[in-house]
Every structure is written in structure tokens, then in C-alpha cells.
Motif scaffolding. Structure first.
Motif, short mmCIF file in Angstrom:
data_model
loop_
_atom_site.label_atom_id
_atom_site.label_comp_id
_atom_site.label_asym_id
_atom_site.label_seq_id
_atom_site.Cartn_x
_atom_site.Cartn_y
_atom_site.Cartn_z
N UNK A 59 8.75 7.85 -10.40
CA UNK A 59 9.85 8.70 -9.93
C UNK A 59 9.57 9.42 -8.62
N UNK A 60 8.48 9.05 -7.94
CA UNK A 60 8.18 9.66 -6.64
C UNK A 60 8.76 8.82 -5.52
N UNK A 61 9.12 9.51 -4.43
CA UNK A 61 9.47 8.84 -3.17
C UNK A 61 8.22 8.86 -2.31
N UNK A 62 7.80 7.70 -1.85
CA UNK A 62 6.58 7.59 -1.07
C UNK A 62 6.92 7.18 0.35
N UNK A 63 6.44 7.94 1.30
CA UNK A 63 6.65 7.63 2.71
C UNK A 63 5.55 6.73 3.24
N UNK A 64 5.47 6.66 4.54
CA UNK A 64 4.41 5.87 5.16
C UNK A 64 4.90 4.56 5.73
N UNK A 65 6.17 4.23 5.48
CA UNK A 65 6.75 3.05 6.08
C UNK A 65 6.15 1.74 5.59
N UNK A 66 6.29 0.76 6.46
CA UNK A 66 5.86 -0.60 6.15
C UNK A 66 4.36 -0.68 5.88
N UNK A 67 3.56 0.10 6.60
CA UNK A 67 2.11 0.06 6.40
C UNK A 67 1.73 0.49 4.98
N UNK A 68 2.34 1.58 4.51
CA UNK A 68 2.04 2.07 3.16
C UNK A 68 2.54 1.09 2.11
N UNK A 69 3.72 0.54 2.33
CA UNK A 69 4.29 -0.43 1.39
C UNK A 69 3.40 -1.68 1.31
N UNK A 70 3.02 -2.21 2.47
CA UNK A 70 2.17 -3.41 2.50
C UNK A 70 0.81 -3.15 1.87
#
Length: 191
Positions: A59-70
Motif C-alpha cells: 500500500x505504499x507509493x514508491x518514488x525514484x522513477x524508472x531506476x527504482x522500478x528497474x
């Protein structure tokens, strides 16, 4: 008299259409969920690593964009994944949340679930998640950078299935309207 009857028939037809649309629900958001997030997180905490770490951020929103997602996808490589792109303003996204809540509880110890909150504002997404919690985290993607990279920017909602090899196995466009449909795709594309 004939004009009056035509007018009354037109008013009756409009009333029937309006009542029908109201009963069907249209794009109206479902009522707040009675989903028990703490109980779900407790149950998913026994998932093997790295899935237990994923669900600890439920249930958290995580930032960091594409780098964090990848980086998260790299961490989860070897685990089948379901990536669900949603937005708080998307009626069909809202309607399918209970289906993803249930699927995560059923498959979350073998399959990773990740949300992608795209073309949305964080305050709206957080408010939405407060009413309809997810047992998995969602990455913020306000400009659809991640969605474009994953080729899931065309519509809402979209769900992408990633095999153990890290490759896209299937992309589902549109909402899941039943748990059975999502279950069938999990079985077909991730087993």
C-alpha cells in the motif's frame, strides 16, 4: 394532444436511461474496501525472500522513477510478476482493485505483484489507497516514463505478466472483471 404524448414518451425514455445508468454504476467508484491490510501483510510476511520484502511495502507509493522500478524488477528476477498499471481517477482501475487484493493473497507467496500508479498525482493516489488498500507497493509514474518503457502506456488499466526469465509473457489491456479471468491469466502465463 399528440405533441404532449410524444413529449411524455421522450421524458419517460430519458428517465429509463438515466435510471439504468445509475443502477449499472457507470464509472462510479466502488464503496470503500473492507480489505484487512494488516492481516494480509501478516499472511504475506511468510512469503520467501524477496517477496516478503515486496509485501512489507504494501500500500505504499514508491518514488525514484524508472531506476527504482528497474532495480526492483532486477531484485525479483527469477520470480513471476504481475504489474498492474492504475490511476486513482480511472473507474475501471478502481473496480478491479478487489480482484488484485484477492489474487495477491492467493498467489503472493509464488508470484510478485507490483502496482504502477501512472498519470496521477501522489496526493490523489494516497487518498485512493487509504480507501482501497493494496497488499503490494505501487511505483509512481506521473509522466508515464515507466509505462512507455514497458509498452503499457496505451490505456488504463493495463496488466503485464513477467515470466521467471524477466521477459514479458503477456499484456492484458483493460480491467479484469472477475477473479476467474485474472486467475486464468496467472495460470496460463506464469506457470
Amino acid at each position: 394532444m399528440r405533441r404532449l404524448l410524444v413529449l411524455l414518451a421522450a421524458v419517460a425514455l430519458i428517465a429509463v436511461v438515466v435510471i439504468g445508468l445509475t443502477q449499472a454504476g457507470g464509472e462510479k467508484a466502488p464503496a470503500a474496501s473492507d480489505f484487512d491490510l494488516p492481516k494480509a501483510q501478516q499472511e504475506l510476511s511468510t512469503a520467501p525472500a524477496p517477496l516478503n520484502g515486496l509485501y512489507a511495502q504494501g500500500n505504499e507509493l514508491i518514488g525514484g522513477g524508472k531506476d527504482a522500478f528497474d532495480a526492483r524488477l532486477t531484485e525479483l528476477k527469477g520470480t513471476p510478476l504481475v504489474i498492474n498499471k492504475w490511476a486513482s481517477w480511472c473507474g475501471p482501475c478502481q473496480a478491479e482493485f478487489p480482484i488484485f487484493q484477492a489474487a495477491t493473497l492467493q498467489h503472493g507467496k509464488e508470484v510478485g505483484f507490483i502496482g504502477l500508479n501512472s498519470q496521477d498525482k501522489d496526493p490523489a493516489a494516497r487518498g485512493f489507497l487509504a480507501k482501497r488498500p493494496l497488499p503490494f507497493p505501487s511505483y509512481t509514474d506521473p509522466a508515464s516514463e515507466i509505462a512507455y518503457d514497458r509498452k503499457i502506456a496505451a490505456g488504463f488499466p493495463m496488466t503485464q505478466f513477467i515470466g521467471r526469465d524477466g521477459e514479458v509473457a503477456y499484456t492484458h489491456t483493460g480491467p479484469y472483471t472477475s477473479a476467474d479471468d485474472l486467475e486464468a491469466d496467472i495460470e496460463k502465463y506464469l506457470n
